[in-house]
Design an enzyme around this catalytic site. Structure first.
Site, PDB file in Angstrom:
ATOM      1  N   ARG A  18      13.934  -2.706 -54.146  1.00 53.47           N
ATOM      2  CA  ARG A  18      14.812  -3.442 -53.219  1.00 53.47           C
ATOM      3  C   ARG A  18      14.771  -4.946 -53.505  1.00 53.47           C
ATOM      4  O   ARG A  18      15.646  -5.688 -53.050  1.00 53.47           O
ATOM      5  CB  ARG A  18      14.389  -3.234 -51.750  1.00 53.47           C
ATOM      6  CG  ARG A  18      14.402  -1.814 -51.195  1.00 53.47           C
ATOM      7  CD  ARG A  18      15.679  -1.077 -51.455  1.00 53.47           C
ATOM      8  NE  ARG A  18      15.571  -0.292 -52.681  1.00 53.47           N
ATOM      9  CZ  ARG A  18      16.614   0.176 -53.362  1.00 53.47           C
ATOM     10  NH1 ARG A  18      17.839  -0.074 -52.967  1.00 53.47           N
ATOM     11  NH2 ARG A  18      16.441   0.890 -54.453  1.00 53.47           N
ATOM     12  N   GLU A  26      25.247  10.358 -54.658  1.00 57.42           N
ATOM     13  CA  GLU A  26      23.885  10.541 -54.116  1.00 57.42           C
ATOM     14  C   GLU A  26      23.459  12.012 -54.160  1.00 57.42           C
ATOM     15  O   GLU A  26      22.960  12.579 -53.182  1.00 57.42           O
ATOM     16  CB  GLU A  26      23.810  10.021 -52.664  1.00 57.42           C
ATOM     17  CG  GLU A  26      24.167   8.552 -52.501  1.00 57.42           C
ATOM     18  CD  GLU A  26      23.086   7.600 -52.965  1.00 57.42           C
ATOM     19  OE1 GLU A  26      22.127   8.040 -53.623  1.00 57.42           O
ATOM     20  OE2 GLU A  26      23.203   6.398 -52.672  1.00 57.42           O
TER      21      GLU A  26
END
Length: 670
Positions: free
Chosen positions: A623, A240
């Site tokens: 998502r 990340e």
């Protein structure tokens, strides 16, 4: 002179992984890349964790010793998950591998070397509550009376100090830009911070930010210690990377100083945390900091159907600052386009969601495979009410249920007391907000209220004629007078005014100052209260409004174990939803000023904020696995200015019409 001796990589055993068979071509290229700096742009749903896991396994499988690998993540859970997967792939002792969060790795280095910077190895780590207590002590020892003025609460100060550390900006710049309402107190805030730093040394304590900043300070100022870790960490992997702040990036660069074998993995299109110090430039400029870096793109998406990926690719395309990529679906077409659904008002939007959710459940999609995502928590208010009315269970990951939040209950306390003079709980909640009044003083004031006869009548002509006679602490005198006069405004003419007027009077009269000084997210809580005013505009009777409020807060906010295991729709901010996925996703309130957020549009000269808002929209869309619904209300009812006509979000206008299906929602009168 010492002899230099190099261990050669062992020949892979017959039991080694067949990487070409288990990875797609793009993943394989990243996993098996040669030594040197590497940037892996891993798109949403493309198997980022799998890529990192197999990279660690590949290094171990080719003779790199576990303690020569450093794996940096943002959560211990992520690190543990990756190491567990590695253990399932190769026969290696991952206990020796240095894996964990930036802060846990910093703590590990400090414990061995911290005496070099004036601490003892048994230093304590302050959690948030400990930190607030120590800051409170620093305030007192700085000869500042926080009750004499609206001085920032310790939690707000801790947030200021943390932002200054993580952005590497001066504290006065942080105050001026992010907390301008405290600019007149900058000198005092600087004084408290200096004393807080002294107290940490005196008490041999560090807060979480210190675990990184002190580690960097230790390595930067002690070349012999830095050289030891630089030599040890032959390969550094960072998860990340788009979420790193400047000091985290500097820390990584320092540790990679000898070998330069650094692989950072992330997705620039999902960089959405600048508000807490993340620096988007870290990932964007990585190839400039490491000119010899190889860039690998992983674009095969295993999560979403092609229709959703076409939409998502178009959603992010308008951003100028990005690594261009195009997510490609592994899954086949589903022949259901993302739906764009304009609706009349917030209530109709909530009704549509509730009805469509029930239909989806009838179609075989479980409630826990459905999510409603929004830009700000207050966007969920009408939706929470509608789901509650229809008996549709839901969980909230973005905070408490709307009406259970402290600032909503604070304002409601004024309203309850204005209507019911015998409400002891509401009276004490109000008074404890004032500087200089704690639990004991509140008890004494309530006793004075009952003794003076103020609690006997249903609604008095004036509260102030009673309250201004009470003896209050000197620090509370000004606030007490304002509270008394504010309560008078709530019963103008001897009868309670309309609910909307009450809320407005409370905010303007006494509550806004309290809100600013107490909460780090003051602006979003202020938005919540504005939304509460709009909701209150639908009630003529104060008693009816308060009854509805009580019914909506009367449900348990903590689910039982059985409820947690049962079906429930997820309500979440987009920020909280990052990294998660559902079969069906609703993204709501897609209007200008809501999503993108109005504050960003007002203070965004170079469009950096707008590009982050677009990345946030991209995160929301990606998502969804099977179905995506995008809704917005045409009208936003306002109690002060009438109905406000809203424009659809510019993000929807970026999407080619052939990528979406437009819905027309009408009402049945049968």
């Amino acid at each position: 002179m010492s002899r230099q001796y190099t261990l050669q990589p062992r020949t892979p055993s017959a039991a080694s992984i067949n990487y070409a068979e288990e990875l797609n071509a793009q993943q394989l290229a990243a996993v098996t890349c040669p030594p040197g700096p590497a940037l892996v742009i891993a798109g949403a749903g493309s198997g980022k964790t799998r890529t990192l896991t197999y990279r660690v396994a590949y290094l171990l499988d080719n003779g790199v010793q576990p303690d020569n690998i450093l794996l940096l993540t943002f959560t211990n859970k992520a690190a543990r998950e990756m190491l567990d997967r590695v253990e399932a792939l190769v026969t290696a002792d991952t206990f020796r591998l240095w894996g964990g969060t930036f802060h846990s790795i910093g703590n590990r280095i400090l414990r061995r070397n911290v005496e070099k910077i004036g601490y003892r190895p048994n230093f304590s780590i302050l959690d948030r509550e400990d930190q607030k207590d120590l800051i409170s002590t620093a305030i007192v020892e700085s000869a500042i009376d926080p009750k004499a003025v609206r001085f920032p609460k310790p939690d707000v100060l801790a947030n200021m100090f943390s932002l200054a550390v993580n952005t590497e900006e001066e504290l006065h710049e942080i105050v001026a830009c992010r907390f301008p309402y405290f600019s007149h107190l900058t000198d005092a805030i600087e004084k408290v911070r200096a004393r807080y730093e002294e107290k940490k040394v005196d008490t041999n304590s560090m807060d979480f930010d210190d675990l990184l900043t002190k580690t960097y300070e230790l390595l930067a100022n002690n070349p012999e210690i830095a050289a030891r870790y630089q030599h040890q960490f032959q390969f550094i992997l960072v998860d990340e990377y788009q979420d790193t702040n400047k000091i985290q990036a500097d820390f990584i660069d320092l540790l990679a100083g000898e070998h330069g074998n650094i692989m950072v993995v992330g997705d620039d299109a999902q960089s959405i945390y600048s508000w807490r110090g993340a620096n988007f430039e870290n990932i964007l400029k990585f190839p400039k900091r490491y000119p010899e870096a190889q860039v690998y793109k992983i674009e095969c998406n295993y999560r979403s159907v092609p229709e959703i990926l076409r939409f998502s690719n178009a959603a992010i395309a308008a951003n100028r600052k990005q690594f261009e990529k195009e997510l490609r679906a592994v899954r086949p077409d589903r022949e259901i386009l993302p739906g764009v659904i304009p609706l009349n008002d917030p209530g109709t939007q909530a009704a549509f969601l509730a009805q469509r959710i029930l239909e989806l459940r009838d179609e075989g999609i479980e409630l826990n495979e459905i999510a409603v995502l929004y830009r700000a928590h207050f966007h969920s208010m009408e939706i929470q009410m509608e789901l509650t009315r229809r008996g549709i269970p839901f969980v909230i990951t973005s905070g408490l249920r709307f009406f259970e939040q402290a600032h909503i209950k604070d304002v409601a306390a004024f309203m309850k007391f204005a209507v019911n003079r015998r409400d002891e709980v509401a009276f004490k909640r109000m008074t404890r907000m004032l500087p200089g009044i704690g639990g004991k003083s509140a008890d004494n004031l309530w006793r004075s209220w009952t003794e003076c006869g103020g609690s006997k009548d249903a609604v008095p002509e004036s509260f102030s004629k009673f309250l201004l006679e009470f003896k209050v602490p000197a620090k509370a005198k000004k606030g007490w007078e304002q509270l008394a006069y504010t309560l008078d405004e709530l019963i103008a003419g001897g009868a309670p005014v309309a609910p909307t007027e009450m809320i407005h009077s409370v905010i303007e009269g006494v509550y806004e100052d309290y809100l600013v000084s107490k909460y780090t997210n003051f602006e979003s809580r202020r938005q919540d209260l504005e939304q509460l005013m709009r909701y209150a505009g639908g009630f003529e009777s104060m008693e009816e409004f308060l009854s509805q409020l009580a019914l909506l807060t009367g449900v348990d906010t903590e689910p039982t174990a059985a409820e947690r295991d049962s079906e429930a729709v997820c309500l979440s901010s987009v920020h909280q939803a990052k990294g998660l996925e559902w079969r069906v996703v609703f993204v709501v309130w897609l209007t200008e000023g809501m999503f993108p957020n109005a504050r960003v549009l007002e203070h965004d000269e170079d469009e950096e904020g707008l590009e982050e808002e677009r990345r946030l929209f991209y995160v929301a869309a990606t998502r969804a696995k099977d179905e995506l619904y995008l809704t917005y209300p045409y009208i936003w009812p306002s109690s002060h200015s009438g109905d406000v006509v809203q424009r659809p979000s510019r993000f929807l206008e970026d999407i080619p019409r052939e990528y979406v299906e437009e819905w027309e929602v009408g009402r049945s009168f049968a």
